[in-house]
Write a protein that holds these residues in place. Structure first.
Motif, PDB file in Angstrom:
ATOM      1  N   LYS A 116      14.803   4.870  12.326  1.00  0.00           N
ATOM      2  CA  LYS A 116      14.911   5.448  13.764  1.00  0.00           C
ATOM      3  C   LYS A 116      16.924   6.182  12.937  1.00  0.00           C
ATOM      4  O   LYS A 116      16.729   7.311  14.069  1.00  0.00           O
ATOM      5  CB  LYS A 116      15.009   5.047  15.231  1.00  0.00           C
ATOM      6  N   SER A 117      17.253   5.622  13.007  1.00  0.00           N
ATOM      7  CA  SER A 117      18.365   6.578  12.843  1.00  0.00           C
ATOM      8  C   SER A 117      19.009   7.805  11.642  1.00  0.00           C
ATOM      9  O   SER A 117      19.690   8.335  11.678  1.00  0.00           O
ATOM     10  CB  SER A 117      19.314   5.854  11.548  1.00  0.00           C
ATOM     11  N   VAL A 118      17.589   7.769  10.994  1.00  0.00           N
ATOM     12  CA  VAL A 118      17.679   8.812  10.509  1.00  0.00           C
ATOM     13  C   VAL A 118      17.325  10.027  11.050  1.00  0.00           C
ATOM     14  O   VAL A 118      17.872  10.797  10.598  1.00  0.00           O
ATOM     15  CB  VAL A 118      16.421   8.901   8.998  1.00  0.00           C
ATOM     16  N   PHE A 119      16.201   9.459  11.445  1.00  0.00           N
ATOM     17  CA  PHE A 119      15.681  11.131  12.818  1.00  0.00           C
ATOM     18  C   PHE A 119      17.180  10.756  13.468  1.00  0.00           C
ATOM     19  O   PHE A 119      17.545  12.682  14.342  1.00  0.00           O
ATOM     20  CB  PHE A 119      14.431  10.803  13.754  1.00  0.00           C
ATOM     21  N   ILE A 120      17.261  10.025  14.305  1.00  0.00           N
ATOM     22  CA  ILE A 120      19.436  10.191  14.530  1.00  0.00           C
ATOM     23  C   ILE A 120      19.843  11.452  14.464  1.00  0.00           C
ATOM     24  O   ILE A 120      20.099  12.485  14.986  1.00  0.00           O
ATOM     25  CB  ILE A 120      19.620   8.895  15.305  1.00  0.00           C
ATOM     26  N   TYR A 121      20.244  11.261  12.692  1.00  0.00           N
ATOM     27  CA  TYR A 121      21.272  12.196  12.235  1.00  0.00           C
ATOM     28  C   TYR A 121      20.630  13.306  11.925  1.00  0.00           C
ATOM     29  O   TYR A 121      21.328  14.601  12.125  1.00  0.00           O
ATOM     30  CB  TYR A 121      21.056  11.237  10.469  1.00  0.00           C
ATOM     31  N   LEU A 122      19.598  13.470  11.391  1.00  0.00           N
ATOM     32  CA  LEU A 122      18.806  14.999  11.525  1.00  0.00           C
ATOM     33  C   LEU A 122      18.620  15.628  13.142  1.00  0.00           C
ATOM     34  O   LEU A 122      19.322  16.963  12.119  1.00  0.00           O
ATOM     35  CB  LEU A 122      17.178  14.311  10.276  1.00  0.00           C
ATOM     36  N   ASP A 123      18.639  15.256  13.581  1.00  0.00           N
ATOM     37  CA  ASP A 123      18.569  16.020  14.660  1.00  0.00           C
ATOM     38  C   ASP A 123      20.498  16.137  14.982  1.00  0.00           C
ATOM     39  O   ASP A 123      20.157  17.090  15.867  1.00  0.00           O
ATOM     40  CB  ASP A 123      18.143  15.104  15.800  1.00  0.00           C
ATOM     41  N   LYS A 124      21.007  15.219  15.053  1.00  0.00           N
ATOM     42  CA  LYS A 124      22.542  15.634  15.192  1.00  0.00           C
ATOM     43  C   LYS A 124      23.252  17.017  14.488  1.00  0.00           C
ATOM     44  O   LYS A 124      23.969  18.102  14.706  1.00  0.00           O
ATOM     45  CB  LYS A 124      23.122  14.322  14.796  1.00  0.00           C
ATOM     46  N   GLN A 125      21.936  16.888  13.000  1.00  0.00           N
ATOM     47  CA  GLN A 125      22.344  18.042  12.755  1.00  0.00           C
ATOM     48  C   GLN A 125      22.089  19.845  12.787  1.00  0.00           C
ATOM     49  O   GLN A 125      22.805  20.536  13.354  1.00  0.00           O
ATOM     50  CB  GLN A 125      22.037  18.085  11.204  1.00  0.00           C
ATOM     51  N   MET A 126      20.558  19.504  13.607  1.00  0.00           N
ATOM     52  CA  MET A 126      20.783  20.607  14.140  1.00  0.00           C
ATOM     53  C   MET A 126      20.861  21.017  15.286  1.00  0.00           C
ATOM     54  O   MET A 126      21.245  22.122  15.696  1.00  0.00           O
ATOM     55  CB  MET A 126      18.689  20.267  14.865  1.00  0.00           C
ATOM     56  N   VAL A 127      21.833  20.293  16.066  1.00  0.00           N
ATOM     57  CA  VAL A 127      22.846  19.844  17.606  1.00  0.00           C
ATOM     58  C   VAL A 127      23.998  21.269  16.830  1.00  0.00           C
ATOM     59  O   VAL A 127      24.083  21.620  17.697  1.00  0.00           O
ATOM     60  CB  VAL A 127      23.015  18.655  18.472  1.00  0.00           C
ATOM     61  N   SER A 128      24.577  20.167  16.133  1.00  0.00           N
ATOM     62  CA  SER A 128      25.446  21.026  15.390  1.00  0.00           C
ATOM     63  C   SER A 128      25.191  22.492  15.168  1.00  0.00           C
ATOM     64  O   SER A 128      26.053  23.249  15.247  1.00  0.00           O
ATOM     65  CB  SER A 128      26.189  20.071  13.967  1.00  0.00           C
TER      66      SER A 128
END
Length: 284
Positions: free
Chosen positions: A244-256
């Motif tokens: 799940k941490s992979v999706f958390i990281y990718l989503d964080k990049q989109m938010v940034s």
């Protein structure tokens, strides 16, 4: 800037001035970072009136944050917020409250954000959540405003521990949850928003279908001489999150990316709400 002093019927300024002065050392030395929890915060009648006036998620103006790292709803347009809640916001953005908040936190020169950027009203239905994160560091539309303090007022009568929805405060190294705050009625949580003040409500809410988790969220800033380092909301995986941490990281990049775009184009969160609703097949 802050509002003028508002009616003491909303909040007893003299009481909280004394309480904050007494709690300042404990607040500033708290673990895992400066924070405090204060019950019976608003005048009881004002708190009940605000709770009963809280608009439904489907009412006009709500922004629907639905993506990997959160499932919640926000309303930050003052003209769409019911008057009893507007009065609470004005009181907490008043010069008098901001002054005593500075005394509690030890941060001089705090500024209230009357635009309610990212704040205002927050509401989550059953199944809602907000992954652990550190908040954005700079006001999207005021380059020299550094975010410093969060004030959260919970308006959830008869909220039980089994409903989850706890505010979790995590250690700066993200190894453990250090504190949990149950979002009960008329409780106020205050904490500093540093680069690594990790917090959230990561466990899906389990309240009955006819209830929601309601809060008023207000953020305070300082105006810096040099523009502070700008960073979007920094979501973090918890130990044990696994893949799940992979999706958390990718989503964080989109938010940034979105946060940068918002600053460039001057758009607000209503825009991203429409995009997220479209991507999730929602019709508003």
């Amino acid at each position: 800037m802050a509002h003028e002093i508002t009616s003491p019927a909303i909040i007893n300024f003299e009481h909280w001035k004394t309480q904050f002065e007494g709690a300042a050392d404990q607040y500033q030395q708290a673990h895992p970072y400066p924070f405090g929890v204060f019950d019976n915060f608003l005048d009881i009648d004002a708190a009940r009136e605000a709770m009963h006036a809280f608009p439904g998620v489907q009412d006009q103006g709500w922004i629907h944050y639905v993506h990997v790292n959160e499932k919640k709803h926000g309303l930050n347009k003052m003209d769409l917020i019911p008057e009893p809640i507007q009065e609470v916001i004005k009181a907490l953005n008043s010069d008098e409250f901001v002054h005593i908040l500075s005394n509690l936190t030890g941060i001089p020169g705090l500024i209230a954000d009357n635009s309610l950027e990212g704040g205002g009203l927050h509401q989550s239905k059953r199944g809602g959540f907000l992954n652990i994160h550190a908040d954005f560091t700079v006001h999207p539309h005021k380059r020299n405003w550094r975010r410093r303090v969060n004030v959260l007022i919970y308006l959830n009568e008869n909220w039980l521990p089994e409903y989850e929805g706890n505010l979790e405060l995590w250690t700066r190294d993200m190894k453990a949850c250090a504190q949990k705050v149950l979002p009960i009625f008329n409780r106020c949580a205050i904490f500093n928003t540093d680069q690594d003040s990790f917090h959230g409500l990561p466990e899906p809410i389990k309240c009955p279908e006819d209830m929601t988790r309601k809060s008023i969220a207000l953020y305070y800033f300082t105006e810096e001489t040099a523009a502070p380092r700008k960073r979007a909301t920094n979501y973090q995986a918890r130990p044990g999150d696994g893949f799940k941490s992979v999706f958390i990281y990718l989503d964080k990049q989109m938010v940034s990316w979105y946060n940068t775009l918002k600053g460039w184009l001057g758009i607000d969160d209503k825009f991203v709400s429409k995009v997220l609703n479209f991507l999730n097949g929602r019709k508003k």
